[in-house]
Motif scaffolding. Structure first.
Motif, PDB file in Angstrom:
ATOM      1  N   THR A   2      10.044 -42.664  10.040  1.00  0.00           N
ATOM      2  CA  THR A   2       9.934 -42.632   8.561  1.00  0.00           C
ATOM      3  C   THR A   2       8.494 -42.026   8.098  1.00  0.00           C
ATOM      4  O   THR A   2       7.618 -41.728   8.952  1.00  0.00           O
ATOM      5  N   ASN A   4       6.176 -42.504   6.409  1.00  0.00           N
ATOM      6  CA  ASN A   4       4.995 -43.196   6.208  1.00  0.00           C
ATOM      7  C   ASN A   4       4.296 -43.719   7.524  1.00  0.00           C
ATOM      8  O   ASN A   4       3.398 -43.979   7.562  1.00  0.00           O
ATOM      9  N   ASN A   6       1.924 -42.513  10.574  1.00  0.00           N
ATOM     10  CA  ASN A   6       1.132 -41.629  10.697  1.00  0.00           C
ATOM     11  C   ASN A   6       1.221 -40.783  12.181  1.00  0.00           C
ATOM     12  O   ASN A   6       0.715 -39.734  12.334  1.00  0.00           O
ATOM     13  N   TYR A  20       3.093 -39.754   4.231  1.00  0.00           N
ATOM     14  CA  TYR A  20       3.260 -39.747   2.807  1.00  0.00           C
ATOM     15  C   TYR A  20       2.474 -40.517   1.944  1.00  0.00           C
ATOM     16  O   TYR A  20       1.686 -40.063   1.256  1.00  0.00           O
ATOM     17  N   GLU A  21       2.503 -41.911   2.541  1.00  0.00           N
ATOM     18  CA  GLU A  21       1.648 -42.785   1.529  1.00  0.00           C
ATOM     19  C   GLU A  21       0.402 -42.553   1.556  1.00  0.00           C
ATOM     20  O   GLU A  21      -0.502 -42.562   0.540  1.00  0.00           O
ATOM     21  N   GLN A  22      -0.179 -42.311   2.691  1.00  0.00           N
ATOM     22  CA  GLN A  22      -1.620 -42.167   2.793  1.00  0.00           C
ATOM     23  C   GLN A  22      -2.010 -40.884   2.081  1.00  0.00           C
ATOM     24  O   GLN A  22      -3.055 -40.830   1.533  1.00  0.00           O
ATOM     25  N   ARG A  24      -0.535 -39.464  -0.276  1.00  0.00           N
ATOM     26  CA  ARG A  24      -0.432 -39.713  -1.995  1.00  0.00           C
ATOM     27  C   ARG A  24      -1.659 -40.339  -2.290  1.00  0.00           C
ATOM     28  O   ARG A  24      -2.010 -40.372  -3.457  1.00  0.00           O
ATOM     29  N   GLU A  25      -2.003 -41.547  -1.638  1.00  0.00           N
ATOM     30  CA  GLU A  25      -3.037 -42.452  -1.986  1.00  0.00           C
ATOM     31  C   GLU A  25      -4.430 -41.642  -2.117  1.00  0.00           C
ATOM     32  O   GLU A  25      -5.093 -41.680  -2.843  1.00  0.00           O
ATOM     33  N   CYS A  58       2.337 -34.169   1.168  1.00  0.00           N
ATOM     34  CA  CYS A  58       3.250 -34.620   0.286  1.00  0.00           C
ATOM     35  C   CYS A  58       4.674 -33.921   0.083  1.00  0.00           C
ATOM     36  O   CYS A  58       5.730 -34.671   0.157  1.00  0.00           O
ATOM     37  N   TRP A  61       6.637 -33.690   3.216  1.00  0.00           N
ATOM     38  CA  TRP A  61       7.285 -34.778   3.488  1.00  0.00           C
ATOM     39  C   TRP A  61       8.536 -35.042   2.701  1.00  0.00           C
ATOM     40  O   TRP A  61       9.727 -35.423   3.024  1.00  0.00           O
TER      41      TRP A  61
END
Length: 85
Positions: A2, A4, A6, A20-22, A24-25, A58, A61
């Motif tokens: 997925t 998210n 790493n 992606y989430e890392q 984006r944050e 991002c 992804w």
């Protein structure tokens, strides 16, 4: 895998491999710092460059996810077409 995780393949180039989430944050944090207005010019430029790299991560992804969805949709259309004949 997925987006998210790493361990997933990241973009090519000097941007680090990250989920992606890392990305984006971290991008959101870069934007907060830049919008605060209290950052010296040299640091602002470094933050801007980092933000550009994170935005690319991002986008890659999201492009990958879209390609997977498009492929799944096309496979579904193809399967439906072959059973309808």
């Amino acid at each position: 895998m997925t987006p998210n995780q790493n361990t997933a393949p990241g973009p090519q180039g000097d941007a680090p491999e990250m989920g992606y989430e890392q990305a984006r944050e971290e991008l959101a944090e870069v934007v907060r710092k830049l919008e605060s207005g209290g950052v010296p010019l040299a640091e602002s430029m470094a933050l801007w460059e980092r933000g550009e790299k994170l935005a690319l991560v991002c986008q890659q992804w999201l492009d990958g996810a879209k390609a997977k969805i498009d492929a799944a949709r096309q496979a579904s259309v193809d399967a439906n077409a072959s059973t309808a004949s």
